[in-house]
Scaffold this active site. Structure first.
Site, PDB file in Angstrom:
ATOM      1  N   SER A 109       0.692  -1.246   0.062  1.00  0.00           N
ATOM      2  CA  SER A 109      -0.170  -0.082   0.094  1.00  0.00           C
ATOM      3  C   SER A 109       0.857   1.291  -0.080  1.00  0.00           C
ATOM      4  CB  SER A 109      -0.807   0.001   1.163  1.00  0.00           C
ATOM      5  OG  SER A 109      -1.419   1.414   1.252  1.00  0.00           O
TER       6      SER A 109
ATOM      7  N   ARG B  68      -1.851 -12.560 -21.646  1.00  0.00           N
ATOM      8  CA  ARG B  68      -0.682 -11.532 -21.508  1.00  0.00           C
ATOM      9  C   ARG B  68       0.668 -11.917 -21.960  1.00  0.00           C
ATOM     10  NH1 ARG B  68      -3.342  -7.157 -20.040  1.00  0.00           N
ATOM     11  NH2 ARG B  68      -4.958  -7.360 -18.676  1.00  0.00           N
TER      12      ARG B  68
HETATM   13  C1  LIG Z   1      -3.640  -6.614 -25.538  1.00  0.00           C
HETATM   14  C2  LIG Z   1      -4.826  -6.095 -24.562  1.00  0.00           C
HETATM   15  C3  LIG Z   1      -5.229  -4.793 -24.331  1.00  0.00           C
HETATM   16  C4  LIG Z   1      -5.954  -4.311 -23.403  1.00  0.00           C
HETATM   17  N1  LIG Z   1      -6.298  -2.976 -23.719  1.00  0.00           N
HETATM   18  C5  LIG Z   1      -7.022  -2.456 -22.693  1.00  0.00           C
HETATM   19  C6  LIG Z   1      -7.746  -1.048 -22.767  1.00  0.00           C
HETATM   20  O1  LIG Z   1      -7.192  -0.316 -23.557  1.00  0.00           O
HETATM   21  N2  LIG Z   1      -8.464  -0.563 -22.025  1.00  0.00           N
HETATM   22  C7  LIG Z   1      -9.302  -1.354 -21.051  1.00  0.00           C
HETATM   23  O2  LIG Z   1      -9.843  -0.913 -20.073  1.00  0.00           O
HETATM   24  N3  LIG Z   1      -8.738  -2.666 -20.991  1.00  0.00           N
HETATM   25  C8  LIG Z   1      -7.727  -3.188 -21.734  1.00  0.00           C
HETATM   26  N4  LIG Z   1      -7.631  -4.638 -21.760  1.00  0.00           N
HETATM   27  C9  LIG Z   1      -7.947  -5.174 -20.361  1.00  0.00           C
HETATM   28  C10 LIG Z   1      -9.257  -6.244 -20.743  1.00  0.00           C
HETATM   29  O3  LIG Z   1     -10.226  -5.630 -21.442  1.00  0.00           O
HETATM   30  C11 LIG Z   1      -9.542  -7.066 -19.579  1.00  0.00           C
HETATM   31  O4  LIG Z   1     -10.168  -6.187 -18.852  1.00  0.00           O
HETATM   32  C12 LIG Z   1      -8.561  -7.916 -18.943  1.00  0.00           C
HETATM   33  O5  LIG Z   1      -7.713  -8.662 -20.014  1.00  0.00           O
HETATM   34  C13 LIG Z   1      -8.873  -9.153 -18.009  1.00  0.00           C
HETATM   35  O6  LIG Z   1      -9.551  -9.906 -18.882  1.00  0.00           O
HETATM   36  P1  LIG Z   1     -10.821 -10.544 -18.774  1.00  0.00           P
HETATM   37  O7  LIG Z   1     -11.914  -9.553 -18.445  1.00  0.00           O
HETATM   38  O8  LIG Z   1     -10.874 -11.698 -19.698  1.00  0.00           O
HETATM   39  O9  LIG Z   1     -10.592 -11.726 -17.766  1.00  0.00           O
HETATM   40  P2  LIG Z   1     -10.807 -12.016 -16.122  1.00  0.00           P
HETATM   41  O10 LIG Z   1     -11.275 -10.694 -15.313  1.00  0.00           O
HETATM   42  O11 LIG Z   1      -9.731 -12.664 -15.615  1.00  0.00           O
HETATM   43  O12 LIG Z   1     -11.871 -12.811 -16.033  1.00  0.00           O
HETATM   44  C14 LIG Z   1     -11.811 -14.233 -16.833  1.00  0.00           C
HETATM   45  C15 LIG Z   1     -12.930 -14.666 -17.472  1.00  0.00           C
HETATM   46  O13 LIG Z   1     -14.238 -14.749 -16.593  1.00  0.00           O
HETATM   47  C16 LIG Z   1     -15.166 -14.196 -17.387  1.00  0.00           C
HETATM   48  N5  LIG Z   1     -15.788 -13.169 -16.630  1.00  0.00           N
HETATM   49  C17 LIG Z   1     -15.228 -12.352 -15.618  1.00  0.00           C
HETATM   50  N6  LIG Z   1     -15.951 -11.573 -15.259  1.00  0.00           N
HETATM   51  C18 LIG Z   1     -17.176 -11.372 -16.089  1.00  0.00           C
HETATM   52  C19 LIG Z   1     -18.298 -10.743 -16.192  1.00  0.00           C
HETATM   53  N7  LIG Z   1     -18.538  -9.591 -15.396  1.00  0.00           N
HETATM   54  N8  LIG Z   1     -19.180 -10.966 -17.040  1.00  0.00           N
HETATM   55  C20 LIG Z   1     -18.907 -11.908 -17.842  1.00  0.00           C
HETATM   56  N9  LIG Z   1     -17.757 -12.651 -18.197  1.00  0.00           N
HETATM   57  C21 LIG Z   1     -16.809 -12.659 -16.923  1.00  0.00           C
HETATM   58  C22 LIG Z   1     -14.902 -13.924 -18.805  1.00  0.00           C
HETATM   59  O14 LIG Z   1     -15.029 -15.127 -19.554  1.00  0.00           O
HETATM   60  C23 LIG Z   1     -13.293 -13.831 -18.423  1.00  0.00           C
HETATM   61  O15 LIG Z   1     -12.495 -13.651 -19.840  1.00  0.00           O
HETATM   62  C24 LIG Z   1      -6.531  -5.174 -22.613  1.00  0.00           C
HETATM   63  C25 LIG Z   1      -6.123  -6.508 -22.364  1.00  0.00           C
HETATM   64  C26 LIG Z   1      -5.042  -6.782 -23.221  1.00  0.00           C
HETATM   65  C27 LIG Z   1      -4.727  -8.261 -23.249  1.00  0.00           C
END
Ligand SMILES: Cc1cc2nc3c(=O)[nH]c(=O)nc-3n(C[C@H](O)[C@H](O)[C@H](O)COP(=O)(O)OP(=O)(O)OC[C@H]3O[C@@H](n4cnc5c(N)ncnc54)[C@H](O)[C@@H]3O)c2cc1C
Length: 195
Positions: free
Chosen positions: A85, A163
């Site tokens: 923190s 990632r």
């Molecule tokens: C190359 C890259 C560029 C990116 N650029 C940006 C950007 O410009 N701006 C930005 O804000 N973010 C960005 N992100 C972040 C991205 O949008 C995701 O927030 C982040 O990768 C977390 O992944 P996730 O939501 O798949 O997975 P996690 O949060 O790890 O969840 C795992 C899986 O659980 C499911 N899940 C979790 N929560 C929910 C939900 N509420 N509803 C439905 N299904 C759910 C989905 O299947 C999800 O894939 C980027 C990510 C990458 C890899």
């Protein structure tokens, strides 16, 4: 620091056994269990997308990285995170991440100068009685942080796939590859299909 660090703190003992047990529970096929048959079953389950069985094994890592990348990691909502923190801990030391890609010596000097200036103003604000939680606004994204992150194998697979990809932030890729190397040791069958 020019490379983040990833250290395994703990993991579910015998992850293969618990994952196979979970899979066999679905099909009432415990009597067919053997190391070879269990390995085949797990591969088949992953191939079919029946990945919830992977949620029964988890790994906990200690990760030291920049706040740029810690912000990306905490977007993964199915992780459990504890992070050093800046409200309660003073950033007394000049501890920051320098991307190795900032290779030009003149750019490196400017980068270092920006860090020194930020820390120096942080120190001045604290001396004036400004609290840590307010003074930290002047600290850079490059500031190092330590996090303990726990997730199950299904979520680590997901994080690694997203990632470690070449279009990700290089520091993030390095962390993802560090996690992948550990998972390859602890549960190689969970990442056979992950590049
Ligand atoms: C190359 C890259 C560029 C990116 N650029 C940006 C950007 O410009 N701006 C930005 O804000 N973010 C960005 N992100 C972040 C991205 O949008 C995701 O927030 C982040 O990768 C977390 O992944 P996730 O939501 O798949 O997975 P996690 O949060 O790890 O969840 C795992 C899986 O659980 C499911 N899940 C979790 N929560 C929910 C939900 N509420 N509803 C439905 N299904 C759910 C989905 O299947 C999800 O894939 C980027 C990510 C990458 C890899």
């Amino acid at each position: 620091l020019t490379a983040p660090s990833v250290r395994l703190l703990s993991y579910t003992p015998e992850p293969e056994a618990v994952v196979a047990r979970a899979g066999r529970t679905c099909y009432d096929s415990h009597h067919l269990s053997s190391p070879d048959a269990d390995a085949r079953l797990i591969r088949a389950l992953i191939r079919r997308g029946h990945e919830s069985v992977l949620e029964h094994a988890s790994l906990t890592f200690e990760i030291v990285c920049s706040r740029v990348v810690s912000h990306e990691l905490v977007r993964h909502r199915l992780t459990s995170v504890s992070q050093r923190s800046q409200r309660y801990v003073r950033e007394d030391e000049l501890r920051y991440f320098t991307p190795p890609e900032v290779a030009d010596p003149a750019a490196q000097r400017e980068y270092d100068a920006a860090m020194i200036a930020a820390w120096s103003y942080y120190g001045m604000l604290l001396k004036r009685g400004v609290s840590k939680q307010l003074a930290r606004y002047v600290l850079p994204n490059a500031c190092l942080t330590t996090m303990v992150v726990t997730a199950n194998l299904r979520e680590w697979r997901h994080i690694i796939k997203l990632r470690a990809a070449p279009d990700c932030q290089p520091e993030m890729q390095e962390i993802a590859r560090g996690i992948l190397a550990v998972v390859r040791e602890a549960a190689p069958w969970a990442v056979e299909d992950v590049a």
